[in-house]
Design a protein around this motif. Structure first.
Motif, mmCIF file in Angstrom:
data_model
loop_
_atom_site.group_PDB
_atom_site.id
_atom_site.type_symbol
_atom_site.label_atom_id
_atom_site.label_comp_id
_atom_site.label_asym_id
_atom_site.label_seq_id
_atom_site.Cartn_x
_atom_site.Cartn_y
_atom_site.Cartn_z
ATOM 1 N N GLN A 64 0.816 -1.214 0.000
ATOM 2 C CA GLN A 64 0.000 0.000 0.000
ATOM 3 C C GLN A 64 0.849 1.262 0.000
ATOM 4 O OE1 GLN A 64 0.116 -2.263 2.404
ATOM 5 N NE2 GLN A 64 -0.063 -1.397 4.474
ATOM 6 N N GLN A 65 2.072 1.136 0.529
ATOM 7 C CA GLN A 65 2.962 2.301 0.513
ATOM 8 C C GLN A 65 3.521 2.543 -0.883
ATOM 9 O OE1 GLN A 65 2.208 3.962 2.897
ATOM 10 N NE2 GLN A 65 3.639 3.812 4.620
ATOM 11 N N ARG A 85 0.982 4.486 -2.615
ATOM 12 C CA ARG A 85 1.007 5.898 -2.216
ATOM 13 C C ARG A 85 2.110 6.664 -2.942
ATOM 14 N NH1 ARG A 85 1.907 7.077 3.551
ATOM 15 N NH2 ARG A 85 1.110 9.145 2.993
#
Length: 254
Positions: A172-173, A176
């Motif tokens: 998920q990073q 981002r």
């Protein structure tokens, strides 16, 4: 004239001062208003001067600043000279030039590359190049190879991982990094970010905020330990050695 892409604003001022610009057949005056339907003519003298301007591609080493000298560090432009011209630079009469002292006059960096980063830095005498690369509506892609450590508690904190970072970095990073971060209270444009190997990421950006990649990485728990720019638009760093430079060749464009 600058908005039409004919030249930079500085060039326009100089050409008008020399009488090289005509508006409806009459010499232009500095600051004169012009209607949208006027005919603007640039005399051959201006085109000849513009054709002599050079654009230089430098493989910037660490420890040099892109612009003016600061904090005891030299400007990257000081590396431009005959001894550091790459031997692989073109030497044919139609596509090659040897270094001359006038090539450093008015030579300005077209964008930034941090003092602790390496790679492709463009310097040019041609204001049109600067407008293309760093103008408000530029949109030119810039590609980087970025070595990272996983440092969720900072580079001096606990839990730093320096090998196989990809395995511990949350998916998920990565999402981002591609889109969802902000800097200076402004949302960042979407970026291409992918793993090249377990310790190195590839970034492709269309903007260039100060220390952007390093600050993006900090926000997702990564610490940058190496950053190299390898492409600007269609122009690649290729085999250009560190600390050496070459001319932008005939037929090359960003």
């Amino acid at each position: 004239m600058a908005e039409l892409g004919l030249c930079s604003r500085r060039e326009a001022d100089a050409w008008i001062a020399r009488g090289w610009v005509l508006v409806n057949g009459q010499p232009a005056e500095m600051g004169m208003p012009v209607a949208p339907d006027v005919q603007i003519e640039v005399l051959p003298q201006a085109r000849h001067q513009q054709a002599g301007q050079v654009t230089i591609l430098l493989h910037k080493p660490m420890g040099y600043v892109s612009g003016q000298p600061e904090d005891g560090h030299e400007a990257a432009a000081t590396l431009i000279g005959a001894p550091s011209q790459w031997r692989g630079d073109a030497r044919t009469p139609e596509d090659g030039r040897r270094f001359a002292s006038e090539h450093t006059r008015g030579l300005a960096p077209c964008g930034r590359l941090d003092i602790d980063s390496t790679g492709l830095l463009v310097l040019s005498q041609d204001g049109r190049v600067a407008r293309t690369l760093i103008g408000e509506n530029s949109g030119i892609e810039k590609e980087y190879l970025v070595r990272v450590h996983w440092a969720p508690n900072g580079p001096q904190g606990e839990g730093v991982v320096s090998q196989n970072v990809q395995a511990v970095f949350p998916a998920q990073q990565l999402a981002r990094l591609r889109h969802g971060l902000s800097l200076d209270d402004q949302p960042l444009k979407p970026a291409q970010v992918d793993w090249m190997n377990p310790e190195q990421l590839r970034f492709v950006l269309v903007e260039g905020k100060k220390r952007q990649i390093r600050r993006m990485c900090e926000q997702v728990g990564l610490h940058v330990v190496g950053l190299k720019r390898i492409r600007i638009g269609n122009v690649v760093l290729g085999n250009l050695p560190v600390g050496q430079w070459r001319f932008l060749g005939v037929g090359e464009s960003f």
